[in-house]
Design a protein around this motif. Structure first.
Motif, PDB file in Angstrom:
ATOM      1  N   ARG A 144      36.634  41.294  29.511  1.00  0.00           N
ATOM      2  CA  ARG A 144      38.042  40.901  29.382  1.00  0.00           C
ATOM      3  C   ARG A 144      38.912  41.524  30.462  1.00  0.00           C
ATOM      4  N   PRO A 145      38.749  42.811  30.800  1.00  0.00           N
ATOM      5  CA  PRO A 145      39.554  43.350  31.915  1.00  0.00           C
ATOM      6  C   PRO A 145      39.270  42.647  33.242  1.00  0.00           C
ATOM      7  N   VAL A 146      38.010  42.295  33.492  1.00  0.00           N
ATOM      8  CA  VAL A 146      37.681  41.568  34.722  1.00  0.00           C
ATOM      9  C   VAL A 146      38.372  40.213  34.737  1.00  0.00           C
ATOM     10  N   ALA A 147      38.299  39.484  33.630  1.00  0.00           N
ATOM     11  CA  ALA A 147      38.939  38.170  33.564  1.00  0.00           C
ATOM     12  C   ALA A 147      40.446  38.282  33.781  1.00  0.00           C
ATOM     13  N   ALA A 148      41.065  39.311  33.206  1.00  0.00           N
ATOM     14  CA  ALA A 148      42.505  39.506  33.392  1.00  0.00           C
ATOM     15  C   ALA A 148      42.839  39.737  34.861  1.00  0.00           C
ATOM     16  N   ASP A 149      42.041  40.548  35.534  1.00  0.00           N
ATOM     17  CA  ASP A 149      42.267  40.805  36.958  1.00  0.00           C
ATOM     18  C   ASP A 149      42.105  39.528  37.781  1.00  0.00           C
ATOM     19  N   MET A 150      41.081  38.734  37.488  1.00  0.00           N
ATOM     20  CA  MET A 150      40.842  37.504  38.240  1.00  0.00           C
ATOM     21  C   MET A 150      41.919  36.462  37.975  1.00  0.00           C
ATOM     22  N   LEU A 151      42.458  36.443  36.758  1.00  0.00           N
ATOM     23  CA  LEU A 151      43.581  35.540  36.469  1.00  0.00           C
ATOM     24  C   LEU A 151      44.795  35.909  37.314  1.00  0.00           C
ATOM     25  N   GLY A 152      45.081  37.193  37.389  1.00  0.00           N
ATOM     26  CA  GLY A 152      46.202  37.627  38.221  1.00  0.00           C
ATOM     27  C   GLY A 152      45.993  37.278  39.680  1.00  0.00           C
ATOM     28  N   LEU A 153      44.758  37.447  40.174  1.00  0.00           N
ATOM     29  CA  LEU A 153      44.452  37.121  41.562  1.00  0.00           C
ATOM     30  C   LEU A 153      44.640  35.628  41.824  1.00  0.00           C
ATOM     31  N   SER A 154      44.099  34.790  40.947  1.00  0.00           N
ATOM     32  CA  SER A 154      44.231  33.342  41.116  1.00  0.00           C
ATOM     33  C   SER A 154      45.688  32.910  41.147  1.00  0.00           C
ATOM     34  N   THR A 155      46.480  33.493  40.257  1.00  0.00           N
ATOM     35  CA  THR A 155      47.899  33.124  40.169  1.00  0.00           C
ATOM     36  C   THR A 155      48.653  33.531  41.436  1.00  0.00           C
ATOM     37  N   ARG A 156      48.387  34.739  41.932  1.00  0.00           N
ATOM     38  CA  ARG A 156      49.075  35.190  43.150  1.00  0.00           C
ATOM     39  C   ARG A 156      48.691  34.323  44.352  1.00  0.00           C
ATOM     40  N   ILE A 157      47.433  33.938  44.449  1.00  0.00           N
ATOM     41  CA  ILE A 157      47.014  33.076  45.558  1.00  0.00           C
ATOM     42  C   ILE A 157      47.679  31.715  45.446  1.00  0.00           C
ATOM     43  N   HIS A 158      47.714  31.166  44.236  1.00  0.00           N
ATOM     44  CA  HIS A 158      48.352  29.852  44.045  1.00  0.00           C
ATOM     45  C   HIS A 158      49.816  29.892  44.487  1.00  0.00           C
ATOM     46  N   ARG A 159      50.498  30.976  44.184  1.00  0.00           N
ATOM     47  CA  ARG A 159      51.927  31.070  44.490  1.00  0.00           C
ATOM     48  C   ARG A 159      52.188  31.568  45.905  1.00  0.00           C
ATOM     49  N   GLY A 160      51.139  31.783  46.687  1.00  0.00           N
ATOM     50  CA  GLY A 160      51.311  32.240  48.056  1.00  0.00           C
ATOM     51  C   GLY A 160      51.670  33.694  48.190  1.00  0.00           C
ATOM     52  N   GLU A 161      51.450  34.466  47.125  1.00  0.00           N
ATOM     53  CA  GLU A 161      51.798  35.886  47.135  1.00  0.00           C
ATOM     54  C   GLU A 161      50.655  36.761  47.656  1.00  0.00           C
ATOM     55  N   GLN A 162      49.467  36.178  47.805  1.00  0.00           N
ATOM     56  CA  GLN A 162      48.321  36.929  48.285  1.00  0.00           C
ATOM     57  C   GLN A 162      47.379  35.975  49.002  1.00  0.00           C
ATOM     58  N   GLU A 163      46.781  36.438  50.089  1.00  0.00           N
ATOM     59  CA  GLU A 163      45.800  35.645  50.816  1.00  0.00           C
ATOM     60  C   GLU A 163      44.430  35.745  50.145  1.00  0.00           C
ATOM     61  N   ARG A 164      43.602  34.736  50.408  1.00  0.00           N
ATOM     62  CA  ARG A 164      42.212  34.827  49.961  1.00  0.00           C
ATOM     63  C   ARG A 164      41.515  35.878  50.819  1.00  0.00           C
ATOM     64  N   GLY A 165      41.024  36.909  50.180  1.00  0.00           N
ATOM     65  CA  GLY A 165      40.399  37.992  50.919  1.00  0.00           C
ATOM     66  C   GLY A 165      39.143  38.463  50.227  1.00  0.00           C
ATOM     67  N   ALA A 166      38.810  39.732  50.442  1.00  0.00           N
ATOM     68  CA  ALA A 166      37.572  40.280  49.901  1.00  0.00           C
ATOM     69  C   ALA A 166      37.533  40.211  48.381  1.00  0.00           C
ATOM     70  N   ALA A 167      38.691  40.336  47.734  1.00  0.00           N
ATOM     71  CA  ALA A 167      38.706  40.349  46.271  1.00  0.00           C
ATOM     72  C   ALA A 167      38.184  39.047  45.681  1.00  0.00           C
ATOM     73  N   THR A 168      38.410  37.933  46.387  1.00  0.00           N
ATOM     74  CA  THR A 168      37.955  36.648  45.844  1.00  0.00           C
ATOM     75  C   THR A 168      36.440  36.535  45.836  1.00  0.00           C
ATOM     76  N   GLN A 169      35.755  37.328  46.635  1.00  0.00           N
ATOM     77  CA  GLN A 169      34.303  37.247  46.697  1.00  0.00           C
ATOM     78  C   GLN A 169      33.625  37.884  45.491  1.00  0.00           C
ATOM     79  N   GLN A 170      34.361  38.692  44.747  1.00  0.00           N
ATOM     80  CA  GLN A 170      33.919  39.315  43.498  1.00  0.00           C
ATOM     81  C   GLN A 170      32.785  40.329  43.695  1.00  0.00           C
ATOM     82  N   LEU A 171      32.535  40.736  44.931  1.00  0.00           N
ATOM     83  CA  LEU A 171      31.498  41.733  45.174  1.00  0.00           C
ATOM     84  C   LEU A 171      31.957  43.135  44.781  1.00  0.00           C
ATOM     85  N   GLY A 172      33.244  43.346  44.728  1.00  0.00           N
ATOM     86  CA  GLY A 172      33.764  44.661  44.389  1.00  0.00           C
ATOM     87  C   GLY A 172      34.018  44.869  42.910  1.00  0.00           C
TER      88      GLY A 172
END
Length: 474
Positions: free
Chosen positions: A337-365
């Motif tokens: 659940r904490p992972v899903a919450a973090d990924m939801l926040g990431l997806s939302t920020r990218i959609h709104r142009g608040e964050q670029e697609r970067g290393a976090a989107t690869q989910q290796l970290g």
């Protein structure tokens, strides 16, 4: 109702999407009896979740479908922006990294969702499982010993039930689990799979068209003759009919309606981010879109869903087959659940142009350092970290050593004795050196994360017992 009229299984999986199929494959290779039911008459036909992140490629490789993913997928194409029928230049929206010893997949992979599901279903059938289509869940009841599910084809009794039935999950609603969220973008969107004449548009780029009506993209789908069309609607509602899709393409691009030779699938949606209040209710677990709904920006939804299944599968296997304490299953919600919450926040920020697609989107970290199953640290790594790949020292890679439903006790740069016995589900391996690890002992979970780490075996036997491993040190 007569007892012999109830079909029995160990795990009932409701939904044959990516998470349901991945979970079924994982359980099948563990010898766990699972019944997969799907309300539709066939697999989902569209390309919607087309981006496969590097971490998910590692998961799919472990499940035995890595070759098929390489064959039928391809690297995400570089974007090409257009204005008034003229190319404006390339725009690469992704972080692309060269493969390394520790991270063998450096860039996102592209494959339509229907193909991913076909590959997983084929693997499931290889393992002796299958999907029962045209079968809907109509009700369920729980007791201390299991779950009784009412299906359109008759009742089923299972030890556990897993909801993999999407964002409108019948299971979740039946349980009354709230799903709180927000609208990511008030503008509705259309997504469709279309075919375009070869002379009208090349397949070398992900084509991006901007305009007052909303952005429009046409992305070639590797391994097919299709493009995925995505269109934003700042005004009005999408019309998903083939004729309307053709007119939309003509209105927003330099193509003519007749250039769209076929509309193979189409749908509309409103980008939303939502998270279920709980991922578990008694003997029922929520996975995938039943637990979390993402904006498609950043390509996190399908990937998070498959990794839900990867986390849950080995735990169900340990409890049902290896005698692990049922409390092990509590860790599914605590970790995912904490992972899903973090990924939801990431997806939302990218959609709104608040964050670029970067290393976090690869989910290796992503990892579980704060999770209930993580103990200790050694060398360069801490329990809860993803176990890196690297040379195994015997001509193989570490991912070759890890591949399969087992745990791996890895000794790197140390002469500390390894267990004399750990059962069929514990393999041991010694490597003289591996740069990503440093020096120490590492117990790698079946889902590729380090559960325990230390400089010697102190505490290892006690920890292993909590996972259903009978470990005897020499």
């Amino acid at each position: 109702m007569e007892l012999n009229s109830v079909k029995e299984t160990e795990v009932l999986i409701v939904g044959a999407g990516p998470s349901g199929l991945a979970l079924a494959c994982d359980l099948a290779r563990r010898g766990v009896r699972a019944l997969v039911v799907e309300q539709a008459a066939a697999l989902f036909p569209g390309s919607r979740g087309k981006g496969i992140q590097p971490r998910t490629r590692e998961v799919l490789d472990d499940l035995g479908v890595g070759d098929a993913v390489r064959t039928y997928g391809g690297a995400a194409p570089v974007g090409m922006t257009w204005r008034d029928g003229e190319r404006q230049g390339p725009y690469d929206m992704f972080r692309r990294a060269a493969p390394t010893d520790a991270e063998p997949y450096g860039e996102p992979w592209m494959m339509p969702q229907w193909r991913t599901q076909e590959i997983l279903l084929a693997r499931l059938r290889e393992l002796g499982g299958d999907v029962t289509f045209s079968t809907a869940l109509t009700g369920l009841a729980q007791d201390p010993d299991g779950v009784t599910a009412e299906l359109s084809t008759g009742p089923v009794r299972a030890s556990y039930l897993v909801a993999a039935d999407g964002g409108r999950s019948t299971v979740r609603r039946t349980l009354g689990i709230p799903m709180d969220g927000e609208s990511v973008d008030p503008a509705p969107m259309l997504v469709a799979d279309v075919r375009v004449t070869e002379t009208a548009l090349d397949r070398l780029n992900w084509h991006i068209f901007t305009g007052d009506a909303g952005y429009t993209t046409l992305c070639p789908l590797p391994g097919t003759a299709d493009f995925q069309l995505v269109a934003q609607f700042k005004d009005g509602e999408p019309d998903t009919s083939p004729e309307a899709v053709r007119e939309l393409v003509a209105a927003r691009t330099h193509l003519n309606p007749q250039d769209v030779t076929e509309v193979r699938w189409s749908s509309d949606f409103r980008p939303r981010a939502a998270l279920a209040e709980r991922f578990r209710a008694g003997r029922v677990f929520l996975t995938g879109d039943a637990a979390h709904v993402h904006s498609p920006a950043g390509g996190q939804g399908l990937n998070t869903s498959v990794q839900d299944a990867y986390n849950l599968g080995w735990k169900l296997g340990q409890v049902l087959r290896q005698g692990a304490p049922p409390a092990l299953l509590d860790s599914y919600e605590e970790e995912r659940r904490p992972v899903a919450a973090d990924m939801l926040g990431l997806s939302t920020r990218i959609h709104r142009g608040e964050q670029e697609r970067g290393a976090a989107t690869q989910q290796l970290g992503l990892g579980y350092r704060e999770g209930p199953l993580s103990r200790g640290r050694a060398g360069l790594l801490e329990a809860g970290d993803r176990a890196p790949d690297g040379p195994a020292g015997d001509g193989r890679r570490l991912f070759d050593v890890f591949r399969g439903p087992h745990f791996t006790l890895l000794a790197v740069g140390t002469d500390t004795g390894l267990p004399a016995y750990g059962g069929a589900l514990l393999h041991s391996h010694r490597a003289a050196a591996c740069e990503a690890y440093g020096k120490g002992l590492f117990l790698v979970r079946p889902d590729g994360y380090i559960g325990w780490a230390g400089d010697d075996t102190s505490g290892l036997t006690e920890y292993a017992a909590t996972l259903g491993l009978d470990l005897k040190l020499g």
